[in-house]
Design a protein around this motif. Structure first.
Motif, PDB file in Angstrom:
ATOM      1  N   VAL A 228       0.768  -1.159  -0.149  1.00  0.00           N
ATOM      2  CA  VAL A 228       0.051   0.215  -0.084  1.00  0.00           C
ATOM      3  C   VAL A 228       0.838   1.229  -0.055  1.00  0.00           C
ATOM      4  O   VAL A 228       1.642   1.457   0.915  1.00  0.00           O
ATOM      5  CB  VAL A 228      -1.000   0.006   1.164  1.00  0.00           C
ATOM      6  N   GLU A 229       0.495   2.214  -0.892  1.00  0.00           N
ATOM      7  CA  GLU A 229       1.218   3.359  -0.896  1.00  0.00           C
ATOM      8  C   GLU A 229       0.621   4.427  -0.421  1.00  0.00           C
ATOM      9  O   GLU A 229      -0.418   4.766  -0.692  1.00  0.00           O
ATOM     10  CB  GLU A 229       1.745   3.544  -2.657  1.00  0.00           C
ATOM     11  N   ARG A 230       1.555   5.232   0.453  1.00  0.00           N
ATOM     12  CA  ARG A 230       0.843   6.397   1.094  1.00  0.00           C
ATOM     13  C   ARG A 230       1.748   7.397   1.464  1.00  0.00           C
ATOM     14  O   ARG A 230       3.156   7.132   1.389  1.00  0.00           O
ATOM     15  CB  ARG A 230       0.500   5.894   2.488  1.00  0.00           C
ATOM     16  N   ASP A 231       1.490   8.543   1.950  1.00  0.00           N
ATOM     17  CA  ASP A 231       2.541   9.595   2.218  1.00  0.00           C
ATOM     18  C   ASP A 231       2.641   9.623   3.835  1.00  0.00           C
ATOM     19  O   ASP A 231       1.804   9.433   4.502  1.00  0.00           O
ATOM     20  CB  ASP A 231       1.873  11.024   1.741  1.00  0.00           C
ATOM     21  N   TYR A 232       3.849  10.146   4.166  1.00  0.00           N
ATOM     22  CA  TYR A 232       4.257   9.901   5.433  1.00  0.00           C
ATOM     23  C   TYR A 232       4.867  11.224   5.885  1.00  0.00           C
ATOM     24  O   TYR A 232       5.624  11.598   5.041  1.00  0.00           O
ATOM     25  CB  TYR A 232       4.982   8.838   6.074  1.00  0.00           C
ATOM     26  N   LEU A 233       4.575  11.742   7.041  1.00  0.00           N
ATOM     27  CA  LEU A 233       5.271  13.001   7.551  1.00  0.00           C
ATOM     28  C   LEU A 233       6.687  12.200   8.304  1.00  0.00           C
ATOM     29  O   LEU A 233       6.530  11.514   9.355  1.00  0.00           O
ATOM     30  CB  LEU A 233       4.678  13.833   8.533  1.00  0.00           C
ATOM     31  N   VAL A 234       7.675  13.077   7.891  1.00  0.00           N
ATOM     32  CA  VAL A 234       9.168  12.427   8.847  1.00  0.00           C
ATOM     33  C   VAL A 234       9.347  13.263   9.806  1.00  0.00           C
ATOM     34  O   VAL A 234       9.723  14.492   9.703  1.00  0.00           O
ATOM     35  CB  VAL A 234      10.227  12.348   7.736  1.00  0.00           C
ATOM     36  N   LEU A 235       9.349  12.951  11.129  1.00  0.00           N
ATOM     37  CA  LEU A 235       9.736  13.675  12.404  1.00  0.00           C
ATOM     38  C   LEU A 235      10.858  13.025  13.136  1.00  0.00           C
ATOM     39  O   LEU A 235      11.101  11.933  13.314  1.00  0.00           O
ATOM     40  CB  LEU A 235       8.681  13.561  13.385  1.00  0.00           C
ATOM     41  N   ASP A 248      -2.732  10.899   7.480  1.00  0.00           N
ATOM     42  CA  ASP A 248      -4.035  10.954   8.079  1.00  0.00           C
ATOM     43  C   ASP A 248      -4.132  11.141   9.418  1.00  0.00           C
ATOM     44  O   ASP A 248      -5.203  11.685  10.212  1.00  0.00           O
ATOM     45  CB  ASP A 248      -4.965   9.752   7.928  1.00  0.00           C
ATOM     46  N   GLN A 249      -2.886  11.332  10.129  1.00  0.00           N
ATOM     47  CA  GLN A 249      -2.716  11.535  11.428  1.00  0.00           C
ATOM     48  C   GLN A 249      -2.084  13.020  11.723  1.00  0.00           C
ATOM     49  O   GLN A 249      -1.474  13.220  12.882  1.00  0.00           O
ATOM     50  CB  GLN A 249      -2.038  10.565  12.295  1.00  0.00           C
ATOM     51  N   ILE A 250      -2.097  13.834  10.587  1.00  0.00           N
ATOM     52  CA  ILE A 250      -1.329  14.975  10.445  1.00  0.00           C
ATOM     53  C   ILE A 250      -1.973  15.826  11.670  1.00  0.00           C
ATOM     54  O   ILE A 250      -1.262  17.016  12.330  1.00  0.00           O
ATOM     55  CB  ILE A 250      -1.406  15.735   9.458  1.00  0.00           C
ATOM     56  N   ASP A 251      -3.205  15.665  12.142  1.00  0.00           N
ATOM     57  CA  ASP A 251      -3.621  16.514  13.206  1.00  0.00           C
ATOM     58  C   ASP A 251      -3.274  16.369  14.438  1.00  0.00           C
ATOM     59  O   ASP A 251      -3.370  17.221  15.590  1.00  0.00           O
ATOM     60  CB  ASP A 251      -5.365  16.416  13.237  1.00  0.00           C
ATOM     61  N   ALA A 252      -2.368  15.424  14.507  1.00  0.00           N
ATOM     62  CA  ALA A 252      -1.836  15.169  16.033  1.00  0.00           C
ATOM     63  C   ALA A 252      -0.427  16.078  16.254  1.00  0.00           C
ATOM     64  O   ALA A 252       0.383  16.049  17.240  1.00  0.00           O
ATOM     65  CB  ALA A 252      -1.161  13.815  16.075  1.00  0.00           C
ATOM     66  N   VAL A 253      -0.203  16.994  14.921  1.00  0.00           N
ATOM     67  CA  VAL A 253       1.211  17.637  14.953  1.00  0.00           C
ATOM     68  C   VAL A 253       0.870  19.071  15.039  1.00  0.00           C
ATOM     69  O   VAL A 253      -0.075  19.555  14.474  1.00  0.00           O
ATOM     70  CB  VAL A 253       1.937  17.314  13.790  1.00  0.00           C
ATOM     71  N   ARG A 254       1.542  19.882  15.759  1.00  0.00           N
ATOM     72  CA  ARG A 254       1.251  21.379  15.726  1.00  0.00           C
ATOM     73  C   ARG A 254       2.662  22.111  15.784  1.00  0.00           C
ATOM     74  O   ARG A 254       3.742  21.467  15.922  1.00  0.00           O
ATOM     75  CB  ARG A 254       0.816  21.712  16.809  1.00  0.00           C
ATOM     76  N   HIS A 255       2.754  23.220  14.985  1.00  0.00           N
ATOM     77  CA  HIS A 255       3.878  23.788  14.813  1.00  0.00           C
ATOM     78  C   HIS A 255       4.361  24.525  16.305  1.00  0.00           C
ATOM     79  O   HIS A 255       3.708  24.779  17.292  1.00  0.00           O
ATOM     80  CB  HIS A 255       3.583  25.120  14.009  1.00  0.00           C
ATOM     81  N   TYR A 256       5.565  24.185  16.501  1.00  0.00           N
ATOM     82  CA  TYR A 256       6.309  24.615  18.144  1.00  0.00           C
ATOM     83  C   TYR A 256       6.568  26.176  18.054  1.00  0.00           C
ATOM     84  O   TYR A 256       7.267  26.753  17.099  1.00  0.00           O
ATOM     85  CB  TYR A 256       7.566  24.017  18.075  1.00  0.00           C
ATOM     86  N   ARG A 740      -0.225  20.014  -0.283  1.00  0.00           N
ATOM     87  CA  ARG A 740      -0.560  18.761   0.173  1.00  0.00           C
ATOM     88  C   ARG A 740      -1.135  18.458   1.489  1.00  0.00           C
ATOM     89  O   ARG A 740      -1.935  17.593   1.912  1.00  0.00           O
ATOM     90  CB  ARG A 740       0.136  17.682  -0.544  1.00  0.00           C
ATOM     91  N   LEU A 741      -0.132  19.199   2.219  1.00  0.00           N
ATOM     92  CA  LEU A 741      -0.231  19.046   3.734  1.00  0.00           C
ATOM     93  C   LEU A 741      -1.556  19.920   4.382  1.00  0.00           C
ATOM     94  O   LEU A 741      -2.179  19.021   5.159  1.00  0.00           O
ATOM     95  CB  LEU A 741       1.011  19.960   4.511  1.00  0.00           C
ATOM     96  N   GLU A 742      -1.877  20.741   3.702  1.00  0.00           N
ATOM     97  CA  GLU A 742      -3.105  21.381   3.960  1.00  0.00           C
ATOM     98  C   GLU A 742      -4.213  20.410   3.752  1.00  0.00           C
ATOM     99  O   GLU A 742      -5.305  20.609   4.596  1.00  0.00           O
ATOM    100  CB  GLU A 742      -3.284  22.801   3.153  1.00  0.00           C
TER     101      GLU A 742
END
Length: 861
Positions: A228-235, A248-256, A740-742
């Protein structure tokens, strides 16, 4: 206009009004010369083909039939002339207008009065009837009968009127009668609303994950896991730890935002959980103080203003622009606050030219309709004069007295204004800090409007506190000060954001760098070439005349004037008026132009020592140019021979990066970060803010305040969806990563199918037909909406079945489950539902349909 002519002469077909063909050719040649000149200025190839500003006349008229060529002079004596003339503004000469219309009607003219709305059409009809002139009234949507002689009032938003003697036809617009010109701005689509404000994530930014803590964002990557191909944020976390967060879990991240470079947390460690627990314990004390402040405000006795009057509706209909959705909401919220029985305290935050003043105008009119006085407090005399003109113009035609109190007035004039405030004769006063001086009393003050609060000092604000004990307060700002912003974000002050730009506004091209006299002088010449004007900011009164003299030597063709706050009031006002009227090309000035100067022809700004200015100051200065829809330029210089402090560097870097429209709120948040957040009520909490970031800190304070007020505390609803479907936004569909992030952030926040449909429509409109991975992404979003509806927080799909929980089923739903699927199992102790998935079905789409049939939405029952 064309439709009205067609009604007058239905046999003419389509009418085309054009200039002389020779003029059009000259215009195109002039455009080509200008392009070559600018090309050489910008070191570009002068012989290349540039995009055209004007279209070729042959192409424009290629499909036009039945055209009339309107030229200043006839080709010969046999050529028919169509004479036409305008009306000009009538102003207050109502009798003169009525007499002119009567004369035209007696000469067998057809007179059409074009009103902007049904309300103003009815008002004009009554006004003319009282003057003994009966005109036919045609409401909007009804086709008027315009043949033959006689007079009519129709609803049509026309810019200006015309008289055609040969056709015995005259059109008078509402703008001709009132002197107000209407805008051609069209309403924009409604923007989505979001309760959480995010800055655009960029690689290298620090972020806070609600569970795992502070990390550095390294970008977005596409990965294939289990086919399965998906986009991931690298932290990136402490050491070599990395978290690949599904989009799909981007709402768990906030700008510091914290004021300093943060220490990274260890992934999987307990340090962030301990820090969060410590902060949660500490914010209870501050929450207690905030609740006391809130209770004082709610329990304070204020004036509950009445509902809108017919005059209020009529005045609002006369607004010469189309309100943006943000502006409408701010107006509605403000008037709703005023109707409550306790004092209003609302902050309206929006960039220069985004419509804050109109919010204040309507609030002021509402207060005056209830017999209350209004005080508009502004930081500069120039802004006081501009606001005085604006309020007077908007209230023209109503029994409302508006006065200005500033140092532009003589002592005798000022004393009259002060006496009028005390006696109640003055309904609305616009003034500088002089309004806060001793001896100023109001008979019945009901509303205080503070424009650009950050420009007032501590003593002024203390005086304001005494002034606004029991009155409604409306604060307008483009870049709120940190304390104001903090109190708004945690709910102590109500906040309205104006983020929709005017229709014609373009982002201002901003250059930040070392002072280069050649670049600065060239910018002046380029502006003169397009017949524009320039603000040159030299913020030293002692040497400002030397600066002007040097510029006169370097650009002898420019007409240069000087303006600063230490000038005589009359001289300063005269210089500004002369510049506004176009008698000068360059205004060498201090930051006195920061607030209130509205000059559409000024489209270049040069600031010599931008390193000495605050972030909000630079943003305000830059907002003084580019107000006419033309491309504007801002040059923010710092000295070559001096090293910048870290704060000055960060301010200049921020202003250079934040050039998009509506960036004032983002700049205020960045200013908060640069200057340090501190504490809402002291210094004790700064360490806690640094530990979890300002955004999460505000959320925790808001939760603690809500808990003490008896409101239920809602933990973030983390829905874990494990759907083995190739669902992503391909780069060839949405190229920019920030877009895309938005999009992913919006999808992660959906709670209803309607929101998903809105996103689908927007993607179709902005990017075109959806590719298969994007369709799958929307299917997963619909599944997320179903999880919200049913209170599910975990859903995982394997090869042939899905596990969903927690879910309790009623008896009827358990029976329905067996009917829908014989092999489905509901494990009551574990509150888990196991559903087999047919191989021929898309898992997300199948589950959405299955869950809706199992537990129908309320509207479907």
């Amino acid at each position: 206009m064309g439709r009205l002519f067609a009604e007058m002469k239905p046999d003419i077909g389509r009418v085309s009004c054009e200039n002389d063909g020779v003029t059009a050719v000259d215009l195109l040649a002039e455009e080509a010369d200008l392009a070559r000149t600018l090309a050489s200025t910008w070191a570009s190839d002068a012989d290349r083909e540039f995009p055209r500003l004007y279209q070729q006349p042959d192409r424009l008229l290629g499909e036009t039939r039945g055209s009339w060529n309107l030229i200043p002079v006839a080709d010969g004596p046999d050529v028919a002339l169509l004479e036409a003339s305008g009306w000009g503004a009538m102003g207050a000469d109502a009798d003169g207008l009525t007499n002119r219309i009567k004369q035209l009607l007696s000469d067998d003219y057809r007179v059409v009065i074009a009103a902007d709305s049904d309300v103003s059409a009815a008002r004009l009809s009554d006004s003319f009837a009282n003057a003994g002139l009966q005109l036919d009234l045609w409401p909007a949507g009804v086709a008027p009968e315009l043949r033959g002689r006689g007079g009519s009032i129709v609803v049509a938003r026309l810019h200006r009127g015309v008289t055609v003697p040969s056709a015995k036809f005259a059109i008078i617009t509402e703008a001709d009668i009132t002197g107000r010109r209407t805008s051609h701005r069209r309403p924009r689509a409604k923007r989505r609303e979001s309760s959480t404000i995010f800055e655009d994530l960029k690689p290298g930014n620090y972020v806070v994950h609600y569970i795992h803590g502070v990390a550095k964002y390294e970008g977005m990557t596409k990965m294939t896991v289990a086919g399965v191909e998906r986009d991931y944020l690298v932290l990136a976390y402490k050491g070599t730890d990395k978290l690949y967060l599904p989009s799909d879990q981007i709402d768990a991240v906030r700008h510091y935002v914290g004021g300093e470079t943060p220490a990274l947390n260890k992934l999987g460690g307990g340090d962030f959980a301990k820090a969060k627990a410590k902060v949660r314990s500490a914010v209870r004390a501050i929450a207690q103080e905030l609740v006391v402040l809130y209770q004082k405000r709610v329990n304070a006795r204020g004036h509950a203003f009445g509902s809108d009057t017919p005059w209020q509706y009529e005045m609002e209909q006369a607004f010469p622009f189309v309100e943006t959705p943000d502006q409408k909401k701010a107006i509605e919220d403000t008037k709703s606050d005023m109707e409550r029985p306790f004092p209003m305290d609302r902050l309206v935050c929006g960039d220069v030219g985004f419509g804050k003043t109109e919010v204040a105008v309507r609030a002021a009119f509402k207060a005056i309709q209830d017999g209350k006085q209004v005080a508009v407090l502004v930081p500069t005399t120039l802004l006081a004069s501009q606001h005085g003109n604006t309020f007077s113009d908007r209230f023209a035609g109503y029994p409302i007295r508006v006065e200005v109190l500033s140092r532009f007035l003589t002592n005798a004039e000022a004393n009259k204004v002060v006496a009028g405030l005390a006696s109640g004769e003055i309904d609305c006063v616009v003034g500088t800090h002089r309004l806060l001086s001793k001896g100023i009393t109001f008979k019945n003050l009901g509303l205080l409007i503070v424009d650009e609060e950050q420009r007032f000092g501590v003593q002024h604000k203390e005086t304001m506190k005494h002034l606004k004990n029991d009155v409604d307060v409306l604060t307008l700002t483009a870049t709120p000060i940190p304390r104001t912003l903090e109190m708004s974000l945690v709910g102590i002050r109500d906040l309205s954001l104006l983020q929709t730009p005017p229709a014609d506004r373009q982002p201002i091209l901003t250059f930040v760098g070392q002072y280069d006299e050649r670049v600065a002088i060239e910018s002046i010449r380029r502006e003169l070439l397009r017949e524009g004007q320039v603000f040159w900011v030299h913020n030293r009164v002692q040497s400002i005349e030397e600066c002007a003299t040097r510029l006169r030597e370097l650009v002898p063709e420019a007409r240069i004037a000087v303006a600063h706050g230490q000038m005589d009031e009359g001289a300063l006002e005269q210089v500004v008026m002369d510049f506004w009227e176009g008698n000068f090309d360059v205004l060498v000035c201090t930051t006195i132009i920061e607030s209130g100067i509205d000059m559409p022809t000024v489209n270049t700004l040069v600031v010599e020592r931008a390193d000495l200015l605050g972030l909000g100051q630079m943003h305000q200065l830059r907002g003084r140019v580019g107000r006419s829809g033309q491309r504007a330029y801002a040059y923010l210089f710092h000295p070559r021979d001096k090293s910048l402090s870290e704060e000055a560097y960060e301010r200049l870097r921020t202003i250079g990066e934040s050039t998009e429209l509506g960036s004032g709120f983002k700049i205020a948040m960045r200013d908060l970060e640069i200057r340090g957040a501190g504490n809402l009520l002291g210094e004790a909490q700064s360490g806690h803010i640094a530990a979890v970031g300002y955004d999460l800190y505000c959320q925790m304070v808001t939760e603690a305040v809500g808990e003490m007020k008896g409101e239920p505390v809602r933990e973030p609803s983390e829905i874990r969806l494990d759907v083995p479907t190739t669902a992503n936004l391909p780069k060839d569909y949405i190229a920019k990563e920030e877009l895309r992030l938005e999009a992913y952030r919006r999808l992660a926040q959906v709670t209803t199918p309607t929101e998903v449909d809105d996103i689908r429509d927007e993607w179709l409109d902005r990017y075109g037909p959806l590719p298969a991975p994007a369709e799958a992404l929307l299917d997963v979003a619909l599944l997320r909406a179903e999880c919200h509806r049913l209170g599910l927080n975990e859903l995982s799909i394997s090869t042939s079945q899905a596990r969903i929980g927690p879910l309790d089923l009623k008896t009827s739903e358990a029976i329905r489950l067996k009917r829908l699927s014989r092999d489905a199992i509901h494990k009551e102790p574990a509150r888990q539902l196991v559903i087999p998935i047919p191989r021929t079905e898309e898992p997300a789409r199948f589950l959405v349909r299955f869950l809706r049939e199992l537990v129908p939405p309320p509207s479907a029952e």
